[in-house]
Design a protein around this motif. Sequence first.
Motif, PDB file in Angstrom:
ATOM      1  N   LEU A 242      -1.570   8.585   9.455  1.00 18.39           N
ATOM      2  CA  LEU A 242      -1.357   8.356   8.022  1.00 18.39           C
ATOM      3  C   LEU A 242      -1.391   9.679   7.265  1.00 18.39           C
ATOM      4  O   LEU A 242      -0.568   9.929   6.396  1.00 18.39           O
ATOM      5  N   ARG A 243      -2.351  10.526   7.620  1.00 12.15           N
ATOM      6  CA  ARG A 243      -2.460  11.817   6.936  1.00 12.15           C
ATOM      7  C   ARG A 243      -1.221  12.666   7.187  1.00 12.15           C
ATOM      8  O   ARG A 243      -0.679  13.279   6.274  1.00 12.15           O
ATOM      9  N   SER A 245       1.722  11.599   7.931  1.00 14.17           N
ATOM     10  CA  SER A 245       2.932  10.988   7.374  1.00 14.17           C
ATOM     11  C   SER A 245       2.983  11.066   5.865  1.00 14.17           C
ATOM     12  O   SER A 245       4.051  10.922   5.276  1.00 14.17           O
ATOM     13  N   ALA A 246       1.831  11.238   5.240  1.00 17.54           N
ATOM     14  CA  ALA A 246       1.813  11.319   3.778  1.00 17.54           C
ATOM     15  C   ALA A 246       2.354  12.684   3.392  1.00 17.54           C
ATOM     16  O   ALA A 246       1.626  13.615   3.110  1.00 17.54           O
ATOM     17  N   THR A 247       3.689  12.792   3.419  1.00  9.95           N
ATOM     18  CA  THR A 247       4.364  14.069   3.202  1.00  9.95           C
ATOM     19  C   THR A 247       4.149  14.555   1.781  1.00  9.95           C
ATOM     20  O   THR A 247       4.036  13.756   0.855  1.00  9.95           O
ATOM     21  N   PRO A 248       4.122  15.864   1.593  1.00  7.96           N
ATOM     22  CA  PRO A 248       3.955  16.382   0.236  1.00  7.96           C
ATOM     23  C   PRO A 248       5.135  16.008  -0.644  1.00  7.96           C
ATOM     24  O   PRO A 248       6.239  15.786  -0.170  1.00  7.96           O
ATOM     25  N   ARG A 249       4.860  15.911  -1.903  1.00  8.72           N
ATOM     26  CA  ARG A 249       5.844  15.530  -2.912  1.00  8.72           C
ATOM     27  C   ARG A 249       7.138  16.337  -2.761  1.00  8.72           C
ATOM     28  O   ARG A 249       7.103  17.549  -2.621  1.00  8.72           O
ATOM     29  N   ASP A 252      10.547  14.405   1.011  1.00 11.57           N
ATOM     30  CA  ASP A 252      11.424  13.307   1.411  1.00 11.57           C
ATOM     31  C   ASP A 252      12.831  13.543   0.910  1.00 11.57           C
ATOM     32  O   ASP A 252      13.802  13.359   1.619  1.00 11.57           O
TER      33      ASP A 252
ATOM     34  N   HIS B 228       6.643   8.642  -5.251  1.00  3.98           N
ATOM     35  CA  HIS B 228       5.750   9.317  -4.314  1.00  3.98           C
ATOM     36  C   HIS B 228       4.310   8.867  -4.528  1.00  3.98           C
ATOM     37  O   HIS B 228       3.579   8.567  -3.583  1.00  3.98           O
ATOM     38  N   TYR B 239      -6.245   3.303   3.969  1.00  2.00           N
ATOM     39  CA  TYR B 239      -7.451   4.071   4.338  1.00  2.00           C
ATOM     40  C   TYR B 239      -8.709   3.283   4.024  1.00  2.00           C
ATOM     41  O   TYR B 239      -9.637   3.197   4.811  1.00  2.00           O
TER      42      TYR B 239
END
Lengths: 256, 256
Positions: A242-243, A245-249, A252, B228, B239
Amino acid sequence: MRISPRHPRYQSLRVRAGLVRANRSGLVVGEGLIAQGRGEAFDYLLGERSTPSARRAERVAAEWLRAARRPVLSVNGNVAALAAREVARIVRADPHIAVEVNLFHRTPARARQVASALRRAGVRSVLGVRPTARIPGLPSDRARVDRRGIFVADVCLVPLEDGDRAEALRARGQTVISVDLNPLSRTSRTSDLPIVDEVRRALRQIAEYLEQGNASGRPPRRRPFDAHRARSEALDAIYRTLRRSATPRGSDRARR
Amino acid sequence: MRISPRHPRYQSLRVRAGLVRANRSGLVVGEGLIAQGRGEAFDYLLGERSTPSARRAERVAAEWLRAARRPVLSVNGNVAALAAREVARIVRADPHIAVEVNLFHRTPARARQVASALRRAGVRSVLGVRPTARIPGLPSDRARVDRRGIFVADVCLVPLEDGDRAEALRARGQTVISVDLNPLSRTSRTSDLPIVDEVRRALRQIAEYLEQGNASGRPPRRRPFDAHRARSEALDAIYRTLRRSATPRGSDRARR
């Protein structure tokens, strides 16, 4: 529809298409397809590979099976459709492991289909096609087992098992080794040895460890296993995915 | 098998049984059952309720639909089986939203089945039963749409959409509002307004916000939405569930 090998999820889509075919033939029930989807989601979150923790669990599972007096591998429609070859390899590596058809949605025809799929893959003897005993405390057909198999087993390897049944086996004092991708499921929480891994990978690796055990010539011993820790490690693996995959703003948008 | 209302997962099991029936009748394909399972896993991880973040997304979605010139609600087999009543309520609240059948696994019979399910629930006009246009850049039947519907829509509400199609709509400059329980899916990442919520809850709440918008008499305005941030908030909710579920050592055993 043909699946392009270049599709980002080619492997997963191929397995999916195979299960949908098995559903059409009656081997896999609709509920089994839904269960596959739940597993896919957790496998995705686990990184779609066997974690080091799952590998350790599979190694201990092989030891426990070798050390058991009457080990049984329980097979339902999804296991037969996904991993009949892996089941056959386990029994080749250790012929004292019995294989039993164990269906939540049981009909005589489905039981025969599961047995046929296993025999085609090379499993010679399949118990449970005509059940001869019942697990006490479980309602309906889900309780029906073979009196030479699960009924008297000391160690049950139950891939893709239902929580109620896993609990009923434990309540009888039987040792439960589960294979379930959800580390929070009742099955995983009930199990003495929860393997949090995809069923084909898990059974393949158990077969390998059985083969290595044979080759080593060492007598098996029933090592202790920390089930709570195994489940925590699976949760940690999910956290990490999850960490990651939580791409920075904005990233994408750049990828599109 | 009858499901006991006392089962810990009664509601989820009832929905599951309904979808399996819809699969037998041909409305839902096998792949749709697997997709339902993936959704179930994420809904479980999200706490099986609409998060405050999802509620905010649903409120903005209603505003965007009200403000659109040609909004379309896209319906596939799973949406028809799960939420035909909610679709009907949305169209009652705002009749300028067109409803279009949009199938990944398209056959003329299935398209008619989806339309029938919608009509039985009270949707009067259903586009897309006989597609009249194609979305460029998408292979196979998945591209087929109605030239009065998705083809010319400015805002598309696409519950349970496939990633390739969501991307193709975005590439044409169409605004995409998705409903998808996986905040990491390509659909959620592509969407202008990703609603990370279960489809029935999401559509019901969008209908409520549309009704409230009508009652208020205020003209709709297209408020900005931070996609986002919405996805990050969904990851945070997952989480939290994982942390809550990772019970301290020994507590499982006590509960058995």
